[in-house]
Scaffold this active site. Structure first.
Site, short mmCIF file in Angstrom:
data_model
loop_
_atom_site.label_atom_id
_atom_site.label_comp_id
_atom_site.label_asym_id
_atom_site.label_seq_id
_atom_site.Cartn_x
_atom_site.Cartn_y
_atom_site.Cartn_z
N LYS A 118 0.80 -1.22 0.00
CA LYS A 118 0.00 0.00 0.00
C LYS A 118 0.84 1.28 0.00
CE LYS A 118 -3.86 -2.25 2.20
NZ LYS A 118 -5.19 -2.09 2.71
N GLY A 165 -7.74 -7.74 2.93
CA GLY A 165 -8.87 -8.53 3.38
C GLY A 165 -9.57 -7.95 4.60
N GLY A 166 -9.54 -6.60 4.72
CA GLY A 166 -10.20 -5.94 5.86
C GLY A 166 -9.42 -6.06 7.16
N GLU A 201 -3.97 7.46 7.80
CA GLU A 201 -4.89 8.04 6.83
C GLU A 201 -6.01 8.75 7.56
OE1 GLU A 201 -4.97 5.14 2.98
OE2 GLU A 201 -6.86 5.38 4.02
N GLU A 276 -8.67 0.59 -6.14
CA GLU A 276 -9.75 0.91 -5.21
C GLU A 276 -9.68 2.37 -4.76
OE1 GLU A 276 -10.76 -3.34 -3.14
OE2 GLU A 276 -9.46 -2.01 -2.00
N ARG A 293 -4.71 -8.71 -8.66
CA ARG A 293 -5.23 -10.06 -8.91
C ARG A 293 -6.65 -9.95 -9.43
NH1 ARG A 293 -8.88 -10.10 -4.55
NH2 ARG A 293 -8.14 -8.84 -2.82
N ARG A 339 -22.42 -12.00 -1.78
CA ARG A 339 -21.52 -13.04 -1.31
C ARG A 339 -22.25 -13.83 -0.24
NH1 ARG A 339 -15.46 -10.57 -0.46
NH2 ARG A 339 -15.47 -9.06 -2.17
P1 ADP Z 1 -11.78 -8.49 -2.97
O1 ADP Z 1 -10.71 -7.55 -2.58
O2 ADP Z 1 -11.47 -9.43 -4.07
O3 ADP Z 1 -13.07 -7.81 -3.15
P2 ADP Z 1 -11.54 -9.45 -0.30
O4 ADP Z 1 -10.96 -8.16 0.10
O5 ADP Z 1 -12.67 -10.01 0.48
O6 ADP Z 1 -12.06 -9.43 -1.79
O7 ADP Z 1 -10.37 -10.49 -0.39
C1 ADP Z 1 -10.48 -11.69 -1.13
C2 ADP Z 1 -9.88 -12.82 -0.37
O8 ADP Z 1 -8.52 -12.65 -0.14
C3 ADP Z 1 -10.50 -13.06 0.97
O9 ADP Z 1 -10.49 -14.43 1.15
C4 ADP Z 1 -9.53 -12.37 1.92
O10 ADP Z 1 -9.61 -12.93 3.20
C5 ADP Z 1 -8.23 -12.66 1.25
N1 ADP Z 1 -7.16 -11.67 1.40
C6 ADP Z 1 -7.07 -10.50 0.77
N2 ADP Z 1 -5.92 -9.86 1.08
C7 ADP Z 1 -5.28 -10.66 1.95
C8 ADP Z 1 -4.01 -10.58 2.63
N3 ADP Z 1 -3.17 -9.56 2.48
N4 ADP Z 1 -3.68 -11.58 3.45
C9 ADP Z 1 -4.51 -12.64 3.60
N5 ADP Z 1 -5.68 -12.78 2.96
C10 ADP Z 1 -6.05 -11.82 2.15
P1 ADP Z 2 -8.11 -3.83 2.57
O1 ADP Z 2 -6.71 -4.02 2.12
O2 ADP Z 2 -8.39 -4.53 3.83
O3 ADP Z 2 -9.09 -4.09 1.48
P2 ADP Z 2 -8.63 -1.00 2.12
O4 ADP Z 2 -7.63 0.07 2.32
O5 ADP Z 2 -8.96 -1.36 0.72
O6 ADP Z 2 -8.18 -2.27 2.94
O7 ADP Z 2 -9.96 -0.56 2.87
C1 ADP Z 2 -11.03 -1.45 3.09
C2 ADP Z 2 -12.25 -0.67 3.54
O8 ADP Z 2 -11.99 0.07 4.73
C3 ADP Z 2 -12.74 0.37 2.55
O9 ADP Z 2 -13.56 -0.18 1.57
C4 ADP Z 2 -13.49 1.33 3.47
O10 ADP Z 2 -14.73 0.80 3.83
C5 ADP Z 2 -12.64 1.34 4.71
N1 ADP Z 2 -11.64 2.42 4.66
C6 ADP Z 2 -10.38 2.31 4.23
N2 ADP Z 2 -9.73 3.49 4.32
C7 ADP Z 2 -10.60 4.37 4.82
C8 ADP Z 2 -10.53 5.76 5.18
N3 ADP Z 2 -9.40 6.46 5.04
N4 ADP Z 2 -11.64 6.35 5.68
C9 ADP Z 2 -12.77 5.64 5.86
N5 ADP Z 2 -12.89 4.34 5.56
C10 ADP Z 2 -11.83 3.70 5.04
MG MG Z 3 -9.26 -3.15 -0.29
#
Ligand code: ADP
Ligand code: ADP
Ligand code: MG
Length: 480
Positions: A118, A165-166, A201, A276, A293, A339
């Site tokens: 990131k 993955g949140g 952030e 994103e 991916r 989902r």
């Molecule tokens: P997408 O980003 O494709 O919408 P998700 O954020 O839910 O979907 O991630 C897709 C899958 O990959 C999920 O099973 C999530 O738990 C896994 N995943 C994503 N990023 C990571 C990571 N950095 N480490 C482990 N698992 C991950």
């Molecule tokens: P991941 O790698 O787990 O997918 P992301 O950075 O893509 O993490 O963020 C996942 C979710 O978290 C976003 O879709 C949003 O709902 C929330 N989020 C991330 N960054 C912010 C932010 N700066 N302010 C508010 N919500 C956020």
């Molecule tokens: Mg994300």
């Protein structure tokens, strides 16, 4: 560039099935790999060749790089598709695949490193004029963190550079709570991702999550396949995704698409990928991260464009150039994906495990089910709890909502809790129907009590009776 004859899919569940389906249609032989608990799983049954990895835990199976390479060697595979999750965003895996003389269906490890982390991605985005969420573009040291935090203001998010993955995200409300949260975020990041780097952030209140699908070939051509809105989330993880994003102006759509292309081109990125963003109420958009991916929600893009993203991944990997221009990409109707997780929405979305005593996915006009399970199969705790995805397409958003709702009503699952009726609650909510989506939708509108604890249907009663009989049988032996 040589053609792909045999493709090993280093994954399980619905995505391993979905990838094989396209590969087989293209005349490519597929290899499924599997763990102990997945011995009888659909992704194994449908494969042309099967290879047992051993173990059930991920590190013994789907995350085990030496075993996967051994599997490829033993089965004569010439390419590996990683799916999503597991090793899909691991540059060391992509590199090991390449060094073994195989084709990795994804970007080069170098491009993955430039965009997958990131912090690295944010720095590049900044250089090419893609707007960032205000914060620290770089990882912060303990010494400077508090001062940076005060500059950004509260609430803010501490994020793991290697997170995904949140996971690896922590919201901090006040200056007083900051240092303790920082220490905790670091140790969590170290434990979960093997990397303690974090950045800060600004926390954007009630944003929308909108992402751009891109596709880039090996000849320098890149296009964007429009956007997906993924604002309906629980624990920062998506549950409902749709395309197009409701009420998004054409101007913003185009600006986001072009920003995404600037970034992937600057990174020398090839293959399918997703950029994103979070978007505020005034349609200001801010770059979040790149998923290097195929994504879980890619079917909604397929539904509105008519393109098969896995087919294009395989074509690009074989050296084929994109055969269409940006302007020629169709955008027809509306698609929504739900989902279906084996989780209990009545108790905080805790994963639910068990045996699928009854499992009947729906069918119907405009309905696609990407499924990885079948009746009688156990839902193990070892992996991601997603069972299937149901995607509905319709000429309008209303039609898509209606079709999806009907399909979910028909999806009969007995044996584990699922998110099916939770999704139906969202689909039927007036705010969702009006397109008033944001990432706090679930928090604001959903209470477990709204899901009725309905009585069992006759079919469910029969399934339960079968279960009771089976337990009695295994304990007491055959009935006389
Ligand atoms: P997408 O980003 O494709 O919408 P998700 O954020 O839910 O979907 O991630 C897709 C899958 O990959 C999920 O099973 C999530 O738990 C896994 N995943 C994503 N990023 C990571 C990571 N950095 N480490 C482990 N698992 C991950
Ligand atoms: P991941 O790698 O787990 O997918 P992301 O950075 O893509 O993490 O963020 C996942 C979710 O978290 C976003 O879709 C949003 O709902 C929330 N989020 C991330 N960054 C912010 C932010 N700066 N302010 C508010 N919500 C956020
Ligand atoms: Mg994300």
């Amino acid at each position: 560039m040589k053609p792909i004859r045999t493709l090993l899919v280093a994954n399980r569940g619905e995505i391993a099935c979905r990838i094989q389906r396209t590969a087989q249609r293209m005349g490519i032989r597929t290899v499924a790999v599997y763990s102990e608990v997945d011995r009888y799983a659909p992704h194994v049954e449908m494969a042309d060749v099967r290879y047992f990895l051993g173990g059930s835990a991920s590190h013994e199976s789907y995350l085990n790089i030496p075993k996967l390479l051994e599997a490829a060697q033993a089965t004569g595979a010439d390419a590996i598709h990683p799916g999503y999750g597991f090793l899909s965003e691991n540059p060391a895996f992509a590199r090991a695949v390449r060094e073994a003389g195989l084709v990795f269906i994804g970007p080069s490890p170098e491009a993955m490193e430039r965009l997958g982390n990131k912090v690295a991605a944010k720095l590049l985005a900044q250089q090419v004029g893609v707007p960032l969420v205000p914060g620290t573009p770089q990882a912060v040291t303990d010494g400077e963190a508090l001062q940076e935090a005060k500059r950004i203001g509260f609430p803010l998010l501490i994020k793991a550079a290697a997170g995904g993955g949140g996971k690896g995200m922590r919201k901090v409300e006040s200056e007083e709570a900051f240092l303790e949260a920082l220490a905790r975020a670091r140790s969590e990041a170290q434990a979960a991702f093997g990397d303690p780097s974090v950045f800060l952030e600004r926390y954007i209140p009630r944003p929308r999550h909108i992402e751009i699908q891109v596709l880039a070939d090996l000849h320098g051509n890149a296009v964007y396949l429009y956007e997906r809105e993924c604002s309906i989330q629980r624990r920062h993880q998506k549950v409902i995704e749709e395309a197009p994003a409701p009420h998004l102006s054409e101007k913003t759509r185009q600006a986001m698409g072009e920003a995404a292309l600037r970034l992937v081109k600057a990174a020398g990125y090839t293959q399918a990928g997703t950029v994103e963003f979070i978007v505020d109420a005034d349609e200001n958009f801010y770059f979040l991260e790149v998923n290097t991916r195929l994504q879980v929600e890619h079917p909604v893009t397929e539904a509105i464009t008519g393109l098969d993203l896995v087919e294009w991944q395989l074509r690009i990997a074989q050296g084929q150039a994109l055969s269409f221009s940006q302007e020629a990409i169709p955008r027809q109707g509306h698609a929504i994906e739900a989902r279906i997780y084996a989780e209990d929405p009545r108790s905080g979305f805790l994963p639910s495990t068990g045996i699928l005593y009854k499992y009947r996915p729906p069918t119907g006009e405009g309905v696609r089910v990407d499924n990885g399970y079948e009746e009688g199969q156990p839902v193990p705790l070892f992996y991601d709890p997603m069972l299937a995805k149901v995607i509905a397409w319709g000429p309008t958003r209303e039609a898509a909502i209606q079709r999806l709702d009907k399909a979910l009503l028909e999806f009969a699952i007995v044996g584990v809790h699922t998110t099916t009726d939770f999704v139906r609650f969202v689909l039927n909510h007036p705010a969702f129907q009006a397109g008033q989506t944001h990432t706090h939708f679930v928090e604001e509108h959903f209470r477990p009590e709204v899901l009725d604890s309905r009585p069992l249907t006759p079919e469910e009663k029969a399934a339960l009776q079968t279960l009771v009989d089976w337990i009695a049988y295994t304990w007491y032996g055959p009935f006389s």
